[in-house]
Scaffold this active site. Structure first.
Site, PDB file in Angstrom:
ATOM      1  N   CYS A  95       0.839  -1.199   0.000  1.00  0.00           N
ATOM      2  CA  CYS A  95       0.000   0.000   0.000  1.00  0.00           C
ATOM      3  C   CYS A  95       0.878   1.254   0.000  1.00  0.00           C
ATOM      4  CB  CYS A  95      -0.976  -0.035   1.184  1.00  0.00           C
ATOM      5  SG  CYS A  95      -2.307   1.155   1.026  1.00  0.00           S
ATOM      6  N   HIS A 233      -3.703  -5.495   0.754  1.00  0.00           N
ATOM      7  CA  HIS A 233      -3.072  -5.767   2.049  1.00  0.00           C
ATOM      8  C   HIS A 233      -3.083  -7.255   2.387  1.00  0.00           C
ATOM      9  CE1 HIS A 233      -2.498  -1.704   3.787  1.00  0.00           C
ATOM     10  NE2 HIS A 233      -3.510  -1.366   3.002  1.00  0.00           N
ATOM     11  N   GLU A 235      -1.277  -8.814   4.447  1.00  0.00           N
ATOM     12  CA  GLU A 235      -1.081  -9.022   5.900  1.00  0.00           C
ATOM     13  C   GLU A 235      -2.412  -8.938   6.637  1.00  0.00           C
ATOM     14  OE1 GLU A 235      -0.748  -6.224   4.451  1.00  0.00           O
ATOM     15  OE2 GLU A 235      -1.311  -4.587   5.797  1.00  0.00           O
TER      16      GLU A 235
END
Lengths: 282, 991
Positions: A95, A233, A235
């Site tokens: 990001c 994202h 994660e």
């Protein structure tokens, strides 16, 4: 050996805690390191095996997302970053971290075989909608990409959370070259279609493509496949309980971590940690 | 390249005003005040000011005249900040400039934006256009007409240099004057002190001992200095001292004949019940006295929560006011104990109707502009701080045109014990500790915020009471403070909010019984601020932190690393005195005791008589299909997705139940559920309840409904009801009887009833209130055009959830699942959304009647406990609460979330006619769906609790609702989706 990860933070980076956590879940040790500790020479980048530039709003995205943090790194960490890349150590930007890597010029980077030259060749700009949005998208990975982070990955669902995620390059031939090198690692895809390995180059409608990126590009790697950046994202999908449909009976156990509640995103981080372990000469 | 900024303006002009403009182009402008020559800057434009791939840049030349603008626009508007207003892009630009030109340390940059319009409609006034693009309170705009454009005479903005501030030496204020004069000193000085309070101050300076002590330290012996008077006004303000909640109330109930005296609503109905509960559980760590309430979450971690309002500033500058609200409450969390980390935000807004077509009083923005601005402020504040917004609500009512309500809440987490063994929820300052001001600097902005919010909004409300938050400066400070906490460097911490240093140091000085401040050492944004201004300015992004002298070097080193300004400004003492110097001159010398406890208790009158409304009586026949579609389009019910999706609700990678659920991820989430420790599914539930319109019938019922809704929402995701805590945030119109407020007794009686219900329900639910706040002057104007908000209690809840993997969401999951109603429907349509809708449309006579009541809260808690257990055992994967619009709307939302049909029979759901069962808003009701295989186990677990089978999820595309043999409604799910999602999408689309 246990790979040691530097997770950058400071100046508005805000996904540092979870980025540290996902590396630890796949067997690395990870440390949040303030940008200025590298800038001042307090800590040396070459003591780490992996560098992660997490998401966030460095400097509030003012003057363009990633620009000001990118400049600090471009001017104050230039030599350290070049040696890190030349040493074949993986870097990921997620990001805002992707925006930073693009604006420092580390992504897509120079032609194969050349050291980083810190020249910006692409950009990430305002979503066509004009809005920052948090929504889930489906991603498709290029199986032929040299990217070491995405080995074995095909499709995954993942949140995007950005206002400036539209990937652009100056000319069509710039994009052609990137595709020919399989540096377009990951794209937005319509989950109801099966492209049979072909890339969809026509820009998908909103919100299948959340931002109007050229050729639906969600993430790219450099020519070595070691430096990787993406707007979504991964994660944030480290556990299945973070998936919006996890209460649905169709949600099934997956992965080896978290008692079968491993999320699809964790594999990206495991790939890099495994790569470091496999290439480590000790 | 597409000009997205321009497109947004074009679409909004269309969405808000129906104006079609062909094209809008934008230019980002940077006014640079620096020593570096322009030629040197020109070489680096593409390094910092313009993106080399997508933008054009130029220095000392207007792009409008360049070849990049192939045609001449028909109008140009440039918008920049007024002098002294926080310019965040400008601050970032200055930082970026210094990376390139590190020797030019005095450089400063101010930003503006230029809009060039093409294809403007005939007669479109550019000045009107400029007004829609800027807020004159904080911004300035210049306009270039079509003629100017043709002549290439572009409008230009100069660098906004703030006017010189005149330093005024502290002076004594003579209080030995007549009462009228005392009142006028208070009014003229925006002190918001009443006559009794002015008398109390006067009396202090008449005391012989006081005079002798003051004589000795060389300060005016018999009169307060302006510094002291301002300091007392801040400390004693309604905002800081909650004088109405602390007052002695003479209450008369004309219904029952009650005639009684209540000595402090807060102590009686909020504090006492919580303290009673504190003796029965071991997890209430810190209640009421700190910046937020703290509970033990597990052995390692504690969690805390706080909610605030920022109503008056948001009325004047919706964007800046709301942003300051959210980053401000984040600081309350950072200032809790020895410092907690903010991990989740909640936002609840109350606005006038977005489609309002009636008159607007002077100085008030249209509700749609307030909505846009407040939303943008909270979005930027939350997103840039990296704190997910996990829960919230938006409520609409005409009366919020007078004052929007902007509630911002934050949840925090901290290790229960620090590495040095200190419990993190206990502050440990001692005399001799050095007090730092950390973060931003002090400026003229934000003078008189606390006292201003304690007055009603008028046309003369000062612009200095509005500020713009700076989330990045604050984020750097949060990073630094949490490192300092973990290193054991902090002995005491609090935020600088209302009242500035006067309040923050003043409150902390109670711990050691004294402090000595040197105002001359406080870093300023601009020179020339007078001592009283430095003391009370509410400039943002500042924490006040006490550090032991031996820890100063380590603390200052951390501050430098993080590029955070940290300046020692005071020392804690044990002298019993709040001692303020400017260099060597003593400018305030107030006994701590007088400062904090000297304010006289208010004595107020309260009288309750139930308001009279024509009873809501529905027509004998009605088209329920049509009613359902209309109800789904009501702003209070319609999907808020366009707005809420612009909040980051997933940063920190912890959100297990998101604001949107279901197959298309657009069904409503009932409560936020987070698992904040990575890798561990231990959860925390965050929810809220708000039902202001019930106060039209009874504010007591309003309060009970808000509490029940918060609990009900949390139960839907599987809350452990035996470990939950609440926050009460009261927003009221002025309840003090006066010529401005002739109905003050009634408004105070509403407050009494709300507090009594709060105590009754919270005691029954074993639900301690651990923190709260009140905002008591939510009125616009003073004359016949006065607008008072409906009395509004927001009840926020945070509670435990042992394992987020076992939770439920509101969307129907699979055909064949069996649908049940938990709870009972009564004939309770008074003040319901349906009653308001039909009355507004002329289809009913009024909204009166039975307002929803919580008759047996103990039994209700037991039902919630049983239901939540079935969710945590994995028996129930679908649950949704019934609130506005009752069962009909709840079922429609569940079909929308799952894109599945259902067949429902409402027969047997309660002692009411079909209107009450279909549309009534009786409390305590939750709709669940259960897989057939789990049905027996579910029913057995719910034995003894009110439970009715409603029907089955099916493979059709319709929601079908029957009442026995009678078909009430049948509607395609896609029609429900369209109605529900269309109303509040005010963005004008994406093309």
């Amino acid at each position: 050996m246990t790979p040691h990860v530097a997770v950058l933070f400071g100046f508005g980076i805000n996904c540092d805690h979870e980025t540290k956590a996902v590396f630890e879940l796949v067997g690395a040790t990870a440390e949040r390191v303030h940008v200025n500790r590298f800038v001042t020479g307090d800590v040396s980048l070459d003591t780490y095996d992996i560098l992660a530039v997490p998401g966030g709003f460095s400097f509030g995205d003012h003057l363009g997302s990633g620009r000001l943090l990118g400049n600090r790194m471009r001017f104050a960490m230039r030599d350290a970053l070049r040696s890190f890349v030349d040493a074949g150590k993986p870097i990921i930007g997620i990001c805002n971290g992707f925006q930073v890597l693009v604006k420092t010029g580390l992504l897509p980077g120079p032609d194969a075989g050349e050291s980083p030259d810190f020249i910006q060749r692409a950009s990430l700009t305002l979503n066509d909608s004009g809005r920052y949005e948090d929504r889930w998208v489906t991603l498709e990975f290029d199986p032929e990409s040299p990217c070491i982070w995405t080995k074995g990955m095909t499709r995954m669902e993942c949140p995007v959370r950005h206002g400036e995620g539209k990937f652009v390059m100056p000319t069509a031939s710039d994009l052609d070259r990137l595709e020919a090198n399989h540096q377009v690692t990951v794209r937005y895809v319509d989950p109801s279609t099966n492209l049979g390995g072909r890339a969809n180059e026509t820009v998908l409608p909103y919100p299948t493509s959340p931002n109007g990126s050229m050729r639906n590009i969600a993430g790219i790697c450099d020519s070595t496949g070691l430096v990787f950046g993406l707007m979504p994202h991964p994660e944030a999908v480290y556990a299945r309980w973070l998936h919006p449909n996890h209460t649905h009976p169709s949600s099934q156990p997956s992965g080896e971590a978290l008692d079968g509640w491993e999320g699809e995103g964790l594999q990206i981080f495991r790939n890099a940690v495994d790569h470091v372990k496999a290439t480590h000469r000790g | 390249m597409r000009d997205v900024r321009g497109d947004v303006v074009r679409r909004q002009l269309n969405a808000d005003h129906g104006i079609e403009v062909e094209r809008v182009r934008t230019i980002c402008g940077y006014l640079i005040d620096a020593e570096t020559p322009a030629e040197a800057i020109a070489l680096r434009v593409a390094d910092v000011f313009a993106d080399p791939i997508i933008e054009h840049g130029a220095t000392n030349e207007l792009l409008l005249s360049s070849a990049h603008f192939e045609s001449v626009p028909e109008g140009v508007v440039s918008v920049g900040f007024k002098p002294g207003v926080t310019d965040n892009p400008g601050k970032a630009a200055t930082d970026g400039f210094l990376t390139l030109f590190p020797d030019d340390q005095n450089a400063r940059i101010s930003t503006y934006i230029t809009y060039a319009f093409y294809g403007l409609p005939e007669g479109c006034d550019l000045h009107w256009l400029a007004n829609t693009l800027h807020n004159g309170l904080i911004e300035r705009a210049v306009v270039g007409s079509a003629q100017d454009c043709t002549a290439r005479a572009w409008p230009q903005l100069d660098y906004p240099t703030p006017p010189e501030q005149v330093f005024i030496e502290p002076q004594a204020v003579d209080l030995e004057v007549a009462d009228e004069e005392l009142e006028s000193i208070s009014t003229q000085g925006l002190l918001a002190l009443n006559l009794a309070e002015m008398h109390a101050i006067q009396a202090h300076y008449r005391d012989a001992t006081t005079r002798a002590v003051r004589e000795a330290v060389g300060i005016s012996p018999d009169a307060p200095t302006d510094v002291e008077l301002e300091c007392l006004a801040q400390t004693w303000s309604e905002h800081c001292k909650h004088k109405i909640f602390a007052s002695k109330i003479h209450h008369i109930d004309e219904e029952t004949g009650e005639d009684s005296v209540i000595d402090s609503l807060f102590k009686t109905h909020i504090m006492k019940p919580t303290h009673d509960m504190q003796t029965e559980v071991d997890w209430l760590l810190s209640v009421f006295h700190d910046n937020s309430g703290v509970i033990a979450w597990d052995d390692e971690w504690s969690v805390c929560m706080k909610a605030e309002t920022h109503n008056s500033p948001s009325a004047l500058d919706p964007y800046g006011g709301a942003m300051t609200g959210i980053v401000g409450v984040n600081r309350d969390i950072l200032g809790t104990g020895l410092g907690a980390r903010p991990i989740a935000n909640t936002d609840v807004f109350c606005f006038g109707p977005p489609d309002w077509e009636g008159d607007l009083p002077d100085n008030l923005f249209h509700p749609s502009r307030v909505l846009r601005g407040v939303h943008a402020g909270v979005r930027v504040g939350g997103n840039e701080s990296g704190i997910p917004t996990v829960n919230g609500a938006i409520v609409f009512d005409d009366r919020y045109i007078g004052k929007p309500l902007v509630y911002c809440g934050t949840v925090g987490i901290m290790p229960r014990t620090l590495a040095d063994g200190r419990p993190s929820h206990v502050k440990t300052p001692v005399a001799g500790d050095i007090v730092y001001m950390v973060g931003g600097r002090v400026g003229y902005d934000g003078i008189h915020g606390a006292t201003f919010s304690s007055l009603e909004l008028t046309e003369e409300s000062p612009s200095s009471a509005v500020q713009i938050g700076d989330p990045i400066t604050q984020k750097k400070m949060v990073d630094m403070v949490l490192e300092a906490r973990d290193a054991g460097l902090i002995s005491c911490i609090t935020d600088n909010g209302a009242g500035g240093l006067s309040s923050s140091i003043g409150e902390m000085a109670e711990y050691t019984n004294g402090c000595e401040i040197d105002l001359a050492s406080v870093p300023l944004k601009q020179a020339g601020l007078s001592p009283w201004e430095i003391l009370v300015s509410e400039s943002q992004e500042r924490m006040t932190i006490a550090v032991r002298p031996e820890d100063q070097p380590a603390f200052e080193h951390l501050a430098r690393l993080h590029e955070v300004e940290a300046t020692p400004v005071a020392t804690f003492t044990s002298t019993g005195v709040f001692h303020v110097r400017y260099n060597e001159t003593t400018v305030a010398y107030l006994p701590i005791e007088f400062l904090h406890d000297g304010v006289p208790q208010l004595e107020l009158e309260s009288a309750w008589a139930p308001p009279q409304h024509p009873s809501f009586s529905p027509p004998s026949d009605a088209n329920h299909n049509q009613l359902l579609l209309e109800m789904l389009q009501r702003p209070n019910i319609a999907s808020k997705e366009t707005w809420v999706r612009q909040y980051d609700h997933e940063v920190i990678a912890q959100t297990a139940v998101k604001p949107f659920v279901g197959v298309e991820r657009d069904g409503p989430g009932d409560a936020g559920l987070i698992a904040p420790i990575h890798g561990n599914p231990h959860g925390l539930v965050i929810s809220c309840g708000i039902a202001p319109r019930y106060a039209d019938i009874d504010a007591g019922a309003m309060a009970a409904a808000a509490i029940d809704e918060a609990v009900r929402n949390a139960v839907c995701v599987g809350l452990d009801v035996d470990k939950m805590a609440g926050l009460d945030n009261f927003c009221w119109p002025d309840p003090i009887e006066s010529s401005k407020t002739p109905d003050g007794r009634f408004k105070l009686a509403q407050l009494v009833r709300a507090n009594r219900e709060l105590e009754r329900v919270c005691r029954a639910y074993r639900l301690p209130c651990v923190s709260g706040k009140d905002s008591m002057k939510n009125d616009y104007g003073t004359g016949p055009d006065k607008i008072s908000i409906p009395p509004t209690l927001l009840f926020s809840l945070f509670g435990d959830h042992p394992d987020v993997r076992f939770t439920a969401t509101s969307d129907f999951k699979q055909a064949g699942d069996r649908i049940y109603l938990v709870g009972t429907s009564h004939n309770e349509l008074g003040a319901s959304e349906l009653a308001f809708m039909m009355t507004e449309a002329g289809a009913a006579n009024g909204i009166g009647g039975n307002v929803p009541r919580l008759e047996r809260p103990e039994a209700q808690l037991s039902t919630y406990r049983a239901l939540a257990s079935t969710i945590r055992e994995g028996l129930v994967r679908t649950a949704h609460d019934c609130s506005e619009g009752g069962l009909a709307v709840a079922l429609a939302e569940m079909c929308i979330g799952g894109r599945l049909g259902a067949e429902i029979d409402i027969d047997g759901t309660g002692p009411s006619d079909l209107w009450g069962r279909l549309w009534g808003e009786s409390l305590g009701r939750i709709v669940v769906a259960v897989a057939p295989a789990d049905e027996t186990a579910f029913c057995s677990a719910m034995k003894g609790h009110p439970l009715t089978v409603l029907g089955t999820v099916n493979g059709t595309d319709d929601l079908l609702v029957l009442d026995g043999d009678e078909e009430l409604l049948r509607s395609p799910v896609e029609a429900l989706v369209e109605a529900w999602k269309g109303t509040l999408d005010l963005t004008g689309g994406v093309v």
